[in-house]
Scaffold this motif. Structure first.
Motif, PDB file in Angstrom:
ATOM      1  N   ARG A 174      -3.111  -3.987  -6.971  1.00  0.00           N
ATOM      2  CA  ARG A 174      -2.777  -4.211  -5.554  1.00  0.00           C
ATOM      3  C   ARG A 174      -2.218  -5.605  -5.291  1.00  0.00           C
ATOM      4  N   THR A 183       0.040   0.200  -4.177  1.00  0.00           N
ATOM      5  CA  THR A 183      -0.933   0.271  -3.065  1.00  0.00           C
ATOM      6  C   THR A 183      -1.409   1.686  -2.739  1.00  0.00           C
ATOM      7  N   SER A 184      -1.059   2.666  -3.543  1.00  0.00           N
ATOM      8  CA  SER A 184      -1.593   4.010  -3.269  1.00  0.00           C
ATOM      9  C   SER A 184      -3.104   4.025  -3.521  1.00  0.00           C
ATOM     10  N   LYS A 192      -6.657   2.505  -3.038  1.00  0.00           N
ATOM     11  CA  LYS A 192      -7.227   1.693  -1.955  1.00  0.00           C
ATOM     12  C   LYS A 192      -8.620   1.216  -2.329  1.00  0.00           C
ATOM     13  N   GLU A 193      -9.027   0.104  -1.723  1.00  0.00           N
ATOM     14  CA  GLU A 193     -10.409  -0.327  -1.917  1.00  0.00           C
ATOM     15  C   GLU A 193     -11.267   0.173  -0.748  1.00  0.00           C
ATOM     16  N   GLY A 194     -12.057   1.225  -1.026  1.00  0.00           N
ATOM     17  CA  GLY A 194     -12.947   1.754   0.008  1.00  0.00           C
ATOM     18  C   GLY A 194     -14.327   1.174  -0.111  1.00  0.00           C
ATOM     19  N   PHE A 236      -6.954   7.432   4.500  1.00  0.00           N
ATOM     20  CA  PHE A 236      -7.259   6.315   3.600  1.00  0.00           C
ATOM     21  C   PHE A 236      -7.808   6.803   2.262  1.00  0.00           C
ATOM     22  N   PRO A 257      -5.081   9.582  -1.021  1.00  0.00           N
ATOM     23  CA  PRO A 257      -4.456   9.455  -2.349  1.00  0.00           C
ATOM     24  C   PRO A 257      -5.479   9.637  -3.480  1.00  0.00           C
TER      25      PRO A 257
END
Lengths: 715, 151
Positions: free
Chosen positions: B27, B33-34, B36-38, B98, B101
Motif C-alpha cells: 500500500r 490498494t485493492s 485494505k487494512e481492516g 471495504f 476485494p
C-alpha cells in the motif's frame, strides 16, 4: 433489470478500485493523538522524553486552538483537546505529526502523561445511585418524564397483580470495516478537510467553531458508518485541521483498529426496568418504566438517543397508563454515541422480553398476549398521539405469525423432543426521521442542477455509506421525472457545493430527503415541455437551459400540517411516521458449552413503498446479523475505564458460518417510502433473546447472551 | 534491507524496513490498494493476496519472507475474477465495499480449487473474512451463483 436497481458504485467496490481515504495518494504529515492514561483526573503535564529528538515533529496543544476548544454536541461540554480535567481513559490531550509513520508511532512511546487521578465513575449502576458525582447533582445529562393516564390509581388497586423486570444491555462497537480517518489538504493556500464520514454538515459546524473560518468539507467513499461516523469524525477533522494549520503541511490521520475500538463511540449500555400491573383479565393496566443509558464522559448526542429509546419503550401497544422516567447518565468511560437504532434496540429488547416474561407469568402464549395488546381505533401512543398504524400493525403480526409458522413450530419445540431449542418473536416499530421537532429545526434543503448535456445532478450532503443512498436517491428522482436513472448523477457530498440536506442518520435519507428530491424533481418536470422518453427529456432540458430557464431546482422541508409535537411536555406525534417490524427467531443451545446458535431468522417489515427491493433485502440481512452479534457475542470488557479487548480476535462479530437461513419479507401498507436502515437492528436481538428464554424456560434479562449469561441465569 | 520478488507478474526490487508487513509494503510503497487494512492482525481478510498461489493475510505477512516469491493481488486477477465479480454485482453482495476485494479473493481461491456450490461449504470457506454490512447472505448467494462458471 428494473430502472436503476443495481448499486451504482458496486463495480469499483468489487474491483477494489474505489479510493477510500487511505487509498488516495498523499503527501504530507501523518498525525496521531496523545491521550490520557487515567479515567478521571487532573492533567499536570505532558512529558516529552528529553533524550528523544523531537525536531521532525509538530505538536499541537490546547493553546494552539484559534477558535473555541469545543466540539459542538447537544451540550457543548466536550473539548477537542483537554488541557485540565480528564474525564475518560484515552481522552485527547495533544496532537503530534511527522512525515514518517513508523517514527511517529515510536515517538508516542516517548510521551508520558502526568495526572492527579480522581476516583472514576465506571458503571451505570453506580452513576444511577450517585455513588460518585461527576456531572451536575445527579450525573444526569438529560432527564425525561412522560406520563400517560393515571398509573397511581391503577397501582393502588388491590385487584391488580404486579410483575417487575430489570433488563440490561451492554455497549456495542460499530465495527465498520474502514476505520475512522480524515485529512486536511492545502488547496490554493486554503485548508480543505476530507474523509470518511456520515455528516459533512456536522463536521463543517465543528470546524467553524474551532477555526473561526468556514472550512470546505468533502466526503470520501465511506466504508461503513452505522452511526459511528455521525458525530465522531468532527473530532478527527479538528485534529487534522489543527496540525495542518500549525505545520503548514497536509495532514492525514487514519486510526488503527485498536485505537478505533478503544476510543470512538459505542452503543449506549442501558438498564431498563418495568413495573407492570396486570388486571384480572390478564391485560396490562399500568406500567412504570425506568430507562437509564450510559452516556459516558461527555453528553454528545445522548439526550436524543435517550429520547428515542424512551419513545420506543412502550412500542405501539395499547397501554392506557404509563409513567416513564428516563435519564442519560454520565460516567468516566469513552463517550457513547449514535449507533443504528439509536436507543430503540435497547428499548425493544427490554419491552419485548418483558412482554414474553409477562405472558409466561400468566400462562399465555406470547403471540396471543401480544394480540390482546394491539392498538385499536382510539388507541394512542405514549405521548398521546393517535396510532395511525394500528391496522397495519395487526396485519403485520398476523402475517408474520402465519408465514413463520410460529404456532406450529412453538408447539413442536415445547413437547420435549428437542430440549434446548426455542422460538421467539419481537413486534416493534421505528420512528422515521428525527425525533420530535428535529426535522423542522433541520429544515433540510435539497438541490437538483440541470446540465447542458441534458443530465441532472443531485447536489446535497447526504452521504453514501454503504446503505445505497447514491443508488436509491437517483432512482427516486428518475421515477418522478419518468426517465432512466442513468440520466441522474449524484455528486460527491461537499459542503461548498451541496445544499444542506442535514445528517445521514435516523433512517431519514430515503424517507425525508428522498421525498424532498421528488418535490424538486416535480418542479423540474413542470418547468419543461412535454417529453415522452429519455431522449426527449434531454432535448427538453437542453432547450430549457438555452432559452435561459432555471438551472437549479430546490426544495425545503416543511412539517406536514397534521403532525403536531409539543417538545416541552412530550405530547403529540413524536415522529413523522413509523416503520413496523416483526421478527421471529429460532435458536438452539448447546447443553454443554451453552453457546447459542441461531437456526433461523424471519423478518417481516412494513416500510411503505420499497424503492429498491434488492438493496432493501440487503439492509435487513445486514441489520439482523448485526443484531445477532449484539444479542449473543459482542462484549466490550473494561477495567478501570480502559477497554481490554479492542481487537477483532477478542471482540466477536458474526462470521459467515454463524449466519442462519434468513427470510426478509416486505409489506407495503403505504405509497410513501419510510425508513428502513435501523428496523432490522431493532428487533432481531429481542427475538433471539425471547427464543433463548423459550428454550431454557427461564428469564433472560441481559445482552449479550454469552455462555456466562446463561450460566448465571441457570444459577 | 533489499528484497526482490515478483509482483503481479513483474519483477520488483525494493529497499524496505524488515519490520514492515507485506500489506504496508504494497500500500505505501508499491501503489497497490485493492488490499485494505481492516484490522491489522489477520482477522478480517480485507488484505488478502496470493503468495506463491496461497491466499494470505498480507497484514501479518512479514516482508522478510518475500525474497523470491510471487505475489498476486486482485489488480492482476481482473479477467480471472470477472464472472465472480459480475455475480457479486448482480446479487448486491457489496454494501460499503471495504471488505469486498478480500471476499472476492477468498471466493476466487475457493472456486478455483473446485469449491462446491453448497452454501454451507461456502460459509465455511469464508471463515477468514469479516463483513459488517451485508450479513453475508448475498455474498454467499453470489458465490454459489458463480460456482458453475469457469474461474
Amino acid at each position: 433489470m428494473q430502472n436503476g436497481l443495481l448499486r451504482r458504485d458496486a463495480w469499483p467496490k468489487i474491483a477494489g478500485t474505489l479510493g477510500y481515504l487511505d487509498d488516495l495518494p498523499f503527501e504530507g504529515l501523518h498525525g496521531a493523538i496523545v491521550r490520557s492514561t487515567v479515567a478521571r483526573g487532573i492533567l499536570r503535564r505532558i512529558l516529552y522524553d528529553p533524550a528523544f529528538d523531537w525536531s521532525p515533529f509538530v505538536i499541537v496543544e490546547p493553546a494552539d486552538i484559534p477558535g473555541e476548544n469545543v466540539c459542538p454536541g447537544l451540550m457543548e461540554d466536550q473539548p477537542f483537546l483537554s488541557g485540565g480535567e480528564i474525564r475518560f481513559y484515552g481522552e485527547p490531550l495533544a496532537l503530534i505529526a511527522c512525515a514518517d509513520l513508523p517514527l511517529l508511532r515510536d515517538a508516542l512511546k516517548h510521551i508520558r502523561i502526568e495526572a492527579d487521578p480522581l476516583e472514576p465513575l465506571l458503571s451505570l449502576e453506580a452513576a444511577s445511585s450517585n455513588a460518585i458525582t461527576v456531572f451536575g447533582n445527579d450525573n444526569s445529562f438529560k432527564t425525561i418524564e412522560i406520563t400517560k393516564g393515571d398509573t397511581q390509581a391503577v397501582f393502588s388497586d388491590p385487584a391488580q397483580r404486579l410483575f417487575e423486570g430489570l433488563y440490561e444491555t451492554a455497549g456495542q462497537e460499530h465495527l465498520y470495516l474502514e476505520p475512522q480517518g480524515m485529512e486536511a489538504l492545502y488547496r490554493e493556500g486554503v485548508i480543505v478537510v476530507k474523509g470518511s464520514m456520515q455528516c459533512p454538515g456536522y463536521v463543517a459546524g465543528a470546524l467553524k467553531r474551532l477555526s473561526g473560518e468556514t472550512v470546505e468539507i468533502e466526503q470520501t467513499p465511506t466504508g461503513g458508518g452505522f452511526g459511528g461516523k455521525e458525530d465522531y469524525p468532527s473530532l478527527i477533522a479538528g485534529y487534522v485541521w489543527l496540525l495542518a494549520r500549525k505545520s503548514g503541511r497536509n495532514v492525514r490521520i487514519v486510526y488503527g483498529r485498536s485505537e478505533d475500538m478503544a476510543y470512538t463511540t459505542k452503543r449506549h449500555p442501558a438498564r431498563i426496568s418495568y413495573r407492570t400491573a396486570i388486571d384480572p383479565n390478564g391485560k396490562i393496566a399500568a406500567m412504570e418504566v425506568n430507562f437509564e443509558i450510559d452516556a459516558g464522559a461527555y453528553c454528545t448526542l445522548s439526550p436524543v438517543v435517550l429520547s428515542r429509546g424512551a419513545l420506543h419503550a412502550c412500542g405501539l401497544y395499547d397501554f392506557s397508563s404509563v409513567s416513564l422516567l428516563a435519564r442519560a447518565l454520565a460516567t468516566n468511560t469513552p463517550p457513547s454515541g449514535a449507533f443504528r437504532g439509536f436507543g430503540a434496540p435497547q428499548a425493544i429488547f427490554a419491552l419485548e422480553r418483558h412482554m414474553d416474561d409477562l405472558a409466561r407469568w400468566i400462562g399465555e402464549d406470547p403471540l396471543d398476549f401480544r394480540r390482546r395488546h394491539l392498538p385499536g381505533a382510539g388507541s394512542t401512543t405514549l405521548t398521546g398521539a393517535p396510532i395511525r398504524e394500528a391496522d397495519a400493525l395487526r396485519d403485520l403480526l398476523e402475517r408474520a405469525a402465519s408465514e413463520s409458522d410460529y404456532t406450529r413450530r412453538r408447539d413442536a419445540l415445547s413437547v420435549g423432543t428437542t430440549p434446548l431449542r426455542g422460538i421467539g418473536m419481537a413486534l416493534f416499530m421505528h420512528g422515521g426521521g428525527f425525533t420530535g421537532s428535529g426535522e423542522s429545526f433541520l429544515a433540510s434543503r435539497v438541490r437538483l442542477e440541470a446540465g447542458e448535456s441534458g443530465r441532472v445532478t443531485i447536489r446535497i450532503i447526504s452521504t453514501e455509506i454503504g446503505q445505497g443512498a447514491s443508488t436509491v436517491l437517483p432512482a427516486l428522482v428518475a421515477q418522478e421525472l419518468g426517465i432512466s436513472a442513468e440520466l441522474i448523477d449524484y455528486a460527491l457530498p461537499n459542503t461548498a457545493t451541496g445544499s444542506d440536506s442535514g445528517p445521514t442518520v435516523a433512517s431519514r435519507t430515503t424517507m425525508v430527503i428522498g421525498d424532498l428530491l421528488c418535490r424538486a424533481a416535480r418542479k423540474l418536470r413542470e418547468a419543461l415541455n412535454f417529453y415522452a422518453d429519455d431522449e426527449a427529456f434531454r432535448t427538453a432540458l437542453k432547450h430549457h437551459l438555452k432559452r435561459g430557464g432555471e438551472r437549479v431546482f430546490e426544495s425545503v422541508f416543511s412539517p406536514p400540517g397534521d403532525i403536531v409535537w409539543d417538545e416541552e411536555h412530550y405530547r403529540g406525534d413524536a415522529y413523522l411516521g413509523y416503520s413496523l417490524g416483526c421478527t421471529v427467531a429460532e435458536v438452539q443451545i448447546d447443553p454443554i458449552s451453552y453457546r447459542v446458535r441461531v437456526m433461523e431468522l424471519y423478518a417481516l417489515s412494513d416500510i411503505g413503498r420499497v424503492v429498491n427491493p434488492l438493496l432493501a433485502q440487503g439492509q435487513v440481512y445486514g441489520g439482523m446479523v448485526q443484531a445477532m452479534g449484539y444479542a449473543l457475542t459482542e462484549e466490550l470488557i473494561y477495567r478501570d475505564g480502559r477497554l481490554l479487548n479492542p481487537r477483532l480476535c477478542d471482540y466477536m462479530i458474526p462470521v459467515a458460518a454463524d449466519v442462519p437461513p434468513m427470510r426478509a419479507v416486505f409489506v407495503q401498507s403505504d405509497e410513501k417510502p419510510k425508513g428502513l436502515g435501523e428496523l432490522p437492528m431493532d428487533g432481531a436481538g429481542a427475538a433471539i433473546a425471547n427464543a433463548v428464554a423459550d428454550a431454557l424456560g427461564m428469564r433472560i434479562t441481559k445482552l449479550p447472551i454469552t455462555p456466562q449469561t446463561i450460566l448465571e441465569a441457570l444459577r | 534491507m533489499k528484497l526482490s520478488f515478483t509482483l503481479n507478474g513483474h519483477p520488483v526490487e525494493v529497499a524496505t524496513e524488515p519490520t514492515l508487513s507485506l500489506l504496508e509494503l504494497l500500500r505505501r510503497h508499491l501503489n497497490i490498494t485493492s488490499c485494505k487494512e481492516g484490522c491489522g492482525e489477520g482477522e478480517c481478510g480485507a488484505c488478502a493476496v496470493f503468495v506463491d498461489g496461497r491466499l494470505v493475510n498480507s497484514c501479518i505477512y512479514p516482508v522478510l519472507s518475500l525474497q523470491g516469491v510471487e505475489v498476486t493481488t486482485l489488480e492482476a486477477l481482473m479477467e480471472k475474477t470477472r464472472n465472480l465479480r459480475e455475480s457479486f454485482e448482480r446479487h448486491d453482495a457489496a454494501q460499503c465495499g471495504f471488505c469486498t476485494p478480500g471476499l472476492v479473493m477468498a471466493a476466487y481461491d475457493y472456486l478455483r480449487n473446485g469449491g462446491s456450490p453448497d452454501p454451507e461449504a461456502v460459509k465455511t470457506a469464508l471463515d477468514g473474512n469479516l463483513c459488517r454490512c451485508t450479513g453475508y447472505q448475498k455474498i454467499i448467494e453470489a458465490i454459489v451463483d458463480a460456482s458453475g462458471e469457469e474461474q
